[in-house]
Design an enzyme around this catalytic site. Structure first.
Site, mmCIF file in Angstrom:
data_model
loop_
_atom_site.group_PDB
_atom_site.id
_atom_site.type_symbol
_atom_site.label_atom_id
_atom_site.label_comp_id
_atom_site.label_asym_id
_atom_site.label_seq_id
_atom_site.Cartn_x
_atom_site.Cartn_y
_atom_site.Cartn_z
ATOM 1 N N SER A 159 0.814 -1.223 0.000
ATOM 2 C CA SER A 159 0.000 0.000 0.000
ATOM 3 C C SER A 159 0.843 1.268 0.000
ATOM 4 O O SER A 159 0.302 2.354 -0.203
ATOM 5 C CB SER A 159 -0.949 0.010 1.202
ATOM 6 O OG SER A 159 -0.226 0.035 2.414
ATOM 7 N N LYS A 202 -6.114 5.055 8.340
ATOM 8 C CA LYS A 202 -4.989 5.829 7.803
ATOM 9 C C LYS A 202 -5.334 7.309 7.708
ATOM 10 O O LYS A 202 -4.549 8.170 8.120
ATOM 11 C CB LYS A 202 -4.616 5.288 6.418
ATOM 12 C CG LYS A 202 -3.999 3.898 6.418
ATOM 13 C CD LYS A 202 -3.766 3.418 4.992
ATOM 14 C CE LYS A 202 -3.119 2.036 4.971
ATOM 15 N NZ LYS A 202 -2.917 1.540 3.589
#
Length: 303
Positions: A159, A202
């Site tokens: 990611s 996040k």
């Protein structure tokens, strides 16, 4: 939202306690009661994320949310500690430095045995895309070193490959990256940005850091377009987005992410595009007459 009936029953009971404490005996609950129950539930189980944020606030962990830097970008990570009730997001500073070499990208995490197989795969895919985009006849005359700064545990997953790619092309082109923006997303060999996990954690982790260091109205997160349907952000983040204090940019290709971060097109006929700048730097290097290396001098002396 979970499918566990007991989860909802416990939440409704907590909300009923909040309602009765302010209204006496009551047979109804409302939205603020639910919100307060959720906030109190988070407070009881947020010891580790609060400690992680305090390290950033105290300057023990360096995260910049203003200004510009060459070869440095704010990546986003999710930390899941066994036995802890919450997975939480935390920004990570990813940096890249360039030096003369044979075109190899050195993955410091992998060499230090702190990078997993998926992370190594993402790094190799990123390197393949950049090499293809440059369309060089010869190997790149620069080598690079990419690292997660102040990371002391294993890093895995792909990611961060979009963020690592941005730091790499920034170091190559010497165009600075806007530190007000964090990046998450995986890339394939054609530059398409792919979905990642842990998106809400996040975004909220980076938002809390920006809020503490001062919201400028230009901060936000770049994420894959395919992840938009997974957004379920806390009400604080949603309010900041509505008030234009914090932003979400969705991208489906590297060509869309680079202009947001660097203010320059990635690939175009313009001589100021990132690819053109890298090509010009390589051409200047190849034209420059370099002094012979020690090995070359020894070989000439022997011959």
């Amino acid at each position: 939202m979970p499918l566990d009936t007991l989860w909802y029953l416990a939440l409704i009971q907590e909300a009923a306690l909040n309602n009765s404490s302010k209204n006496g005996s009551s047979n109804s609950i409302d939205g603020p009661d639910i919100d307060k129950a959720l906030d109190e539930r988070y407070y009881r189980s947020s010891y580790l994320p609060e400690r992680a944020l305090s390290d950033i606030f105290d300057g023990q962990v360096i995260i910049e949310t203003q200004g510009e830097q060459i070869g440095q970008v704010n990546g986003l990570t999710v930390i899941d500690v066994p036995g802890h009730p919450l997975a939480y997001g935390e920004p990570a500073r990813i940096s890249c430095v360039i030096h003369f070499g044979d075109g190899d990208i050195s993955d410091v995490e992998r060499k230090a045995e702190l990078g997993g197989n998926l992370h190594a795969k993402g790094m190799m895919i990123m390197q393949a895309f950049v090499s293809s985009a440059l369309n060089l006849d010869e190997p790149l005359p620069y080598s690079a070193s990419v690292v997660f700064e102040q990371s002391y545990s294993e890093v895995d997953g792909d990611s961060a490959s979009l963020a690592e790619l941005c730091s790499f092309v920034s170091a190559l082109s010497e165009y600075p990256i806007n530190q007000q923006i964090a990046v998450t997303g995986a890339v394939d060999q054609f530059g398409r940005v792919q979905a990642v996990g842990g998106l809400n954690e996040k975004i909220e982790g980076f938002y809390h850091v920006c809020k503490h260091q001062g919201l400028t109205g230009h901060q936000g997160v770049i994420l894959p377009t395919s992840n938009l349907k997974h957004l379920a952000l806390s009400k604080d983040v949603v309010e900041s987005i509505k008030n234009n204090e914090f932003h979400i940019w969705s991208v489906s290709h590297v060509d869309e992410a680079i202009p947001i971060l660097m203010g320059q097109e990635f690939r175009s006929e313009d001589e100021n595009s990132v690819i053109s700048k890298i090509a010009a730097r390589i051409e200047n290097y190849e034209r420059h007459e370099h002094p012979p290396s020690l090995f070359q001098r020894i070989r000439e002396w022997i011959s």
